[in-house]
Design an enzyme around this catalytic site. Structure first.
Site: not given
Length: 354
Positions: A300, A339, A84
């Site tokens: 992100d 990650s 998300g």
């Protein structure tokens, strides 16, 4: 336990952020707005980054290529991992060592909610103002192709359920170092949050990833930084973004619509920051990864770590380099939140670049 950060901060007059100031909230500081992202000032570590956004259970299917219409392909496996855009950005900021709150909604009828909460807490994210709502969590189906590229289908779930900002959240927003938004929650929530932050003189960063379609003018006018990739930039402006000159022209159109600065993510080509009207653009080349395994969450990671670097007082070129190093490490690993690199790993990679 909900901590009142406002009680720990110095008076607003003595606190500054490294983002361009909001002219509507600070009419006596219009010169700071013109200076754009090049003006970097310091903040205390206690002035947190507030991420308001989505949290998803990512269902990852590794495939060789996307199926053609009517074609059936076999995936080697399926794995459920936390993701998300909002959660990824909160986790990236916290992993960078910065105090970070996540304001989002978990589906209390979904067994994945425990996995998602645990992952965020494990990264150091404060969830004391997150909510549980009826129904399932948000879910993303990620088709991960060979070479790391991905295609994503999102089911909004709790992210798209009705939102209500508590008084505690509103107080927290007024004390933030910056507020970070994306487009996987209702636009009305982003508008409300951005307007509250702007009224308090708090910088607002919007990552353009998420739903397609135009951004509401009342949201654009609140943005200190808008960060799209080149595809999102083209969709938002209707202009081509195939060359760097075209990217600059499209970004300038957004600034003419009220956005103070635009940070364009260019994937393997790095990034381009337009810090303000009439200001010199800053170009950052990507720090190349030896091997790209998965690009999920890299954008992100970049946006969040750029915000962290600016809040910590880094000048824009150094902040872009910090974010580039974090994103480079991100694509070398599988998964989105899984990650995200630690602060030490980012600093080690930056040291190796010298």
């Amino acid at each position: 336990m909900r901590i009142n950060f406002c009680s720990k901060l110095r008076s607003p007059a003595s606190l500054h952020t490294g983002f361009p100031k909001l002219a509507a909230s600070h009419p006596n500081r219009r010169a700071s707005v013109a200076a754009g992202a090049r003006e970097i000032m310091t903040t205390t570590p206690q002035k947190p980054l507030i991420v308001v956004g989505s949290v998803n259970a990512d269902l990852v299917l590794p495939i060789d290529r996307l199926p053609k219409p009517g074609e059936t392909l076999a995936a080697a496996s399926i794995e459920t991992v936390p993701g998300g855009k909002g959660a990824n950005q909160a986790a990236a900021a916290a992993r960078s060592g910065y105090p970070t709150f996540f304001i989002g909604q978990f589906g209390k009828d979904d067994p994945n909610a425990a996995l998602l909460r645990s992952a965020l807490l494990g990264c150091g994210v404060d969830l004391s103002h997150a909510q549980d709502v009826a129904g399932p969590c948000g879910t993303a189906l990620i088709l991960l192709q060979a070479g790391g590229e991905n295609s994503i289908i999102i089911v909004g779930g709790a992210n798209q359920a009705a939102w209500s900002l508590s008084d505690g959240v509103k107080q927290l927003l007024s004390c933030a170092g910056a507020v970070l938004l994306q487009r996987e929650i209702p636009e009305s929530v982003n508008i409300e949050v951005a307007q509250l932050a702007k009224a308090a003189g708090v910088p607002v960063v919007l990552d353009a990833g998420g739903v397609e379609g135009p951004i509401a003018p009342e949201l654009l006018s609140c943005l200190t930084v808008l960060s799209p990739n080149e595809t999102e930039l083209a969709r938002l402006t209707g202009l081509p973004t195939d060359t760097e000159d075209q990217v600059r022209a499209a970004a300038e159109q957004l600034m003419s619509a009220g956005v103070q600065s635009v940070l364009v993510k260019l994937g393997s080509e790095g990034s381009l920051l337009l810090p303000g009207q009439g200001q010199t653009a800053i170009r950052q080349q990507a720090i190349k990864a030896p091997e790209v395994l998965d690009t999920t969450g890299a954008g992100d990671c970049f946006t969040a770590t750029y915000a962290v670097a600016v809040l910590e007082g880094k000048a824009a070129p150094q902040a872009l380099q910090f974010a580039s190093a974090a994103a480079s490490l991100c694509v070398r690993r599988m998964g989105a939140m899984t990650s995200l690199p630690s602060r030490g790993e980012v600093e080690e990679l930056l040291a190796a670049q010298q």
